[in-house]
Enzyme design. Structure first.
Site, PDB file in Angstrom:
ATOM      1  N   TYR A 153     -51.185 -61.008  87.495  1.00 14.01           N
ATOM      2  CA  TYR A 153     -50.849 -59.579  87.402  1.00 14.01           C
ATOM      3  C   TYR A 153     -50.609 -59.179  85.951  1.00 14.01           C
ATOM      4  CZ  TYR A 153     -48.522 -55.148  88.486  1.00 14.01           C
ATOM      5  OH  TYR A 153     -48.180 -53.817  88.557  1.00 14.01           O
ATOM      6  N   LYS A 157     -53.059 -56.533  83.871  1.00  7.13           N
ATOM      7  CA  LYS A 157     -52.547 -55.255  83.366  1.00  7.13           C
ATOM      8  C   LYS A 157     -52.607 -55.190  81.836  1.00  7.13           C
ATOM      9  CE  LYS A 157     -51.624 -53.407  87.364  1.00  7.13           C
ATOM     10  NZ  LYS A 157     -52.446 -52.277  87.869  1.00  7.13           N
TER      11      LYS A 157
END
Length: 249
Positions: A153, A157
């Site tokens: 994650y 991002k």
């Protein structure tokens, strides 16, 4: 306000949460929207609720043909495209780099990062052909600061934030602005995978934010509408933190 009056915005990952809030905000501000999502039934339900200003389609952002076809739907239905929002994201795997399996790593990066690449690949030329517009990637404060057991994650991002910067450099001559928008914790269904309800999520995560609470989806949608609008006409290559002060600490 009608800051988006007459514009057409394509939202990938529109069926729920932040994406659905952005779709509602765009229509409220005068835009027509294409609600694209892997879950067609949910996207269609959202579009039906928004009326004639909205269309729905199934989109697998990891597939080039699907991404291209989704942009074509915007062209066919509304004749133009002024904005792209990439909000699609795969479920996060709670793991360190040692624990994380390769399939989960690839899936998370494919949906968040490769998906943004493919949607932009086909959307940017149409936006440029109409005289310019705006691309917004929904990032996260964890693209700026790290957290535990979220390597895929965080990497995805962070990649989105820098992809936006690189695209901003390339497409400024086309009058296409490209920015990322990085929320803190938001009261969406994703949190209910970790907490029994939003009250528990707020109690658990709110204190990490300077404002002492998690965000509502509409607060993120308001920031997205700003970046899509001419009010942000001199904003490109930026990452807008809408994180309640989380990354300040």
């Amino acid at each position: 306000m009608n800051r988006l009056d007459g514009s057409v915005v394509l939202i990938a990952g529109a069926a729920s949460g932040i994406g659905a809030a952005i779709a509602r905000r765009c229509v409220a501000e005068g835009a027509r929207v294409v609600c694209a999502d892997y879950d067609l039934a949910a996207a269609q339900a959202l579009a039906d609720g928004l009326g004639a200003a909205a269309a729905a389609c199934r989109c697998d952002v990891t597939d080039a043909e699907s991404a291209s076809g989704t942009v074509d739907i915007a062209r066919q239905r509304f004749g133009r495209l002024d904005g792209l929002v990439h909000n699609a994201a795969a479920p996060s795997t709670n793991a360190t780099v040692v624990d994380l399996d390769e399939q989960s790593w690839r899936r998370e990066l494919d949906v968040s990062l490769t998906g943004a690449f493919l949607m932009s690949k086909f959307a940017v030329p149409l936006i440029a052909a109409g005289g310019g517009g705006s691309v917004v990637f929904i990032g996260s404060q964890f693209g700026r600061v790290a957290t535990t057991r979220a390597v895929a994650y965080c990497a995805a991002k962070a990649g989105l934030i820098h992809l936006a910067k690189a695209m901003a450099v390339d497409h400024a001559p086309d009058k296409v602005r490209v920015n990322s928008l990085s929320p803190g914790a938001v009261a969406t269904e994703r949190l209910l995978r970790r907490f029994p309800d939003f009250e528990a999520a707020n109690a658990g995560l709110g204190p990490a934010h300077l404002l002492g609470r998690i965000a509502e989806p509409d607060e993120i949608a308001a920031a997205a509408a700003f970046l899509l609008s001419s009010d942000a006409s001199f904003v490109t290559g930026s990452d807008m933190l809408v994180d309640g002060g989380y990354a300040t600490r």
